[in-house]
Design a protein around this motif. Structure first.
Motif, PDB file in Angstrom:
ATOM      1  N   GLY A  10     -25.016  -8.033  15.700  1.00 26.40           N
ATOM      2  CA  GLY A  10     -24.263  -6.785  15.778  1.00 26.40           C
ATOM      3  C   GLY A  10     -25.147  -5.594  15.517  1.00 26.40           C
ATOM      4  O   GLY A  10     -26.381  -5.698  15.501  1.00 26.40           O
ATOM      5  N   LEU A  11     -24.503  -4.469  15.306  1.00 18.76           N
ATOM      6  CA  LEU A  11     -25.192  -3.212  15.012  1.00 18.76           C
ATOM      7  C   LEU A  11     -25.148  -2.966  13.508  1.00 18.76           C
ATOM      8  O   LEU A  11     -24.076  -3.043  12.885  1.00 18.76           O
ATOM      9  N   VAL A  12     -26.295  -2.678  12.936  1.00 12.14           N
ATOM     10  CA  VAL A  12     -26.378  -2.447  11.502  1.00 12.14           C
ATOM     11  C   VAL A  12     -27.356  -1.313  11.243  1.00 12.14           C
ATOM     12  O   VAL A  12     -28.306  -1.116  12.009  1.00 12.14           O
ATOM     13  N   GLN A  13     -27.121  -0.575  10.176  1.00 10.76           N
ATOM     14  CA  GLN A  13     -28.022   0.512   9.822  1.00 10.76           C
ATOM     15  C   GLN A  13     -29.286  -0.025   9.157  1.00 10.76           C
ATOM     16  O   GLN A  13     -29.263  -1.107   8.558  1.00 10.76           O
ATOM     17  N   PRO A  14     -30.367   0.716   9.241  1.00  5.19           N
ATOM     18  CA  PRO A  14     -31.586   0.310   8.515  1.00  5.19           C
ATOM     19  C   PRO A  14     -31.286   0.084   7.037  1.00  5.19           C
ATOM     20  O   PRO A  14     -30.543   0.869   6.416  1.00  5.19           O
ATOM     21  N   SER A  84     -32.546  -6.089   4.252  1.00  2.00           N
ATOM     22  CA  SER A  84     -33.485  -4.971   4.403  1.00  2.00           C
ATOM     23  C   SER A  84     -33.933  -4.809   5.847  1.00  2.00           C
ATOM     24  O   SER A  84     -35.121  -4.674   6.145  1.00  2.00           O
ATOM     25  N   LEU A  85     -32.976  -4.816   6.729  1.00  2.00           N
ATOM     26  CA  LEU A  85     -33.287  -4.762   8.158  1.00  2.00           C
ATOM     27  C   LEU A  85     -33.945  -3.447   8.545  1.00  2.00           C
ATOM     28  O   LEU A  85     -33.628  -2.387   7.998  1.00  2.00           O
ATOM     29  N   LYS A  86     -34.844  -3.555   9.494  1.00  2.00           N
ATOM     30  CA  LYS A  86     -35.608  -2.416  10.004  1.00  2.00           C
ATOM     31  C   LYS A  86     -35.353  -2.252  11.500  1.00  2.00           C
ATOM     32  O   LYS A  86     -35.020  -3.239  12.170  1.00  2.00           O
ATOM     33  N   PRO A  87     -35.560  -1.071  12.030  1.00  2.00           N
ATOM     34  CA  PRO A  87     -35.381  -0.892  13.480  1.00  2.00           C
ATOM     35  C   PRO A  87     -36.228  -1.864  14.300  1.00  2.00           C
ATOM     36  O   PRO A  87     -35.797  -2.306  15.372  1.00  2.00           O
ATOM     37  N   GLU A  88     -37.376  -2.214  13.806  1.00  2.00           N
ATOM     38  CA  GLU A  88     -38.242  -3.145  14.540  1.00  2.00           C
ATOM     39  C   GLU A  88     -37.732  -4.573  14.535  1.00  2.00           C
ATOM     40  O   GLU A  88     -38.287  -5.435  15.219  1.00  2.00           O
TER      41      GLU A  88
END
Length: 117
Positions: A10-14, A84-88
């Motif tokens: 899904g979509l998640v914020q950084p 701790s998701l990142k855009p990359e």
């Protein structure tokens, strides 16, 4: 017929978290090494994490300390906890039953993870 079905993308914020699941059917699950891979647009598919039948794990350097792979043999399921998701980290994430002896490998259809504010 062996099938692998991923879910949880899904979509998640950084800085956010997601947990991916992959359910395997049509196969004995516990004896196989399972892997999570990802592929971003224009890039090659890469290994993210792998877990053996005995529970040993290994991770790509880029996700070490942030992602955790686990398995539940009673549920024929492998998980990928992503913190701790990142855009990359944005990519399609794919589950794989790894090759074992003469047994071929199998892939799931993938689940999209998008990290964006």
């Amino acid at each position: 017929q062996v099938q692998l079905v991923e879910s949880g993308g899904g979509l998640v914020q950084p800085g956010g978290s997601l947990r991916l699941s992959c359910v395997v059917s049509g196969s004995i699950f516990s004896i196989y090494t399972m892997g999570w891979y990802r592929q971003a647009p224009g890039k090659q598919r890469e290994l993210v994490a792998r877990i053996t039948s005995g529970g040993s794990t290994n991770y790509a350097d880029s996700v070490m300390g942030r992602f955790a792979i686990s398995r539940d043999n009673a549920k024929n399921t492998v998980y990928l906890q992503m913190n701790s998701l990142k855009p990359e980290d944005t990519a399609g994430y794919y589950c794989k039953r790894e090759r074992r002896g003469l047994d071929t490998d199998y892939w799931g259809q993938g689940t999209q993870v998008t990290v964006s504010s």
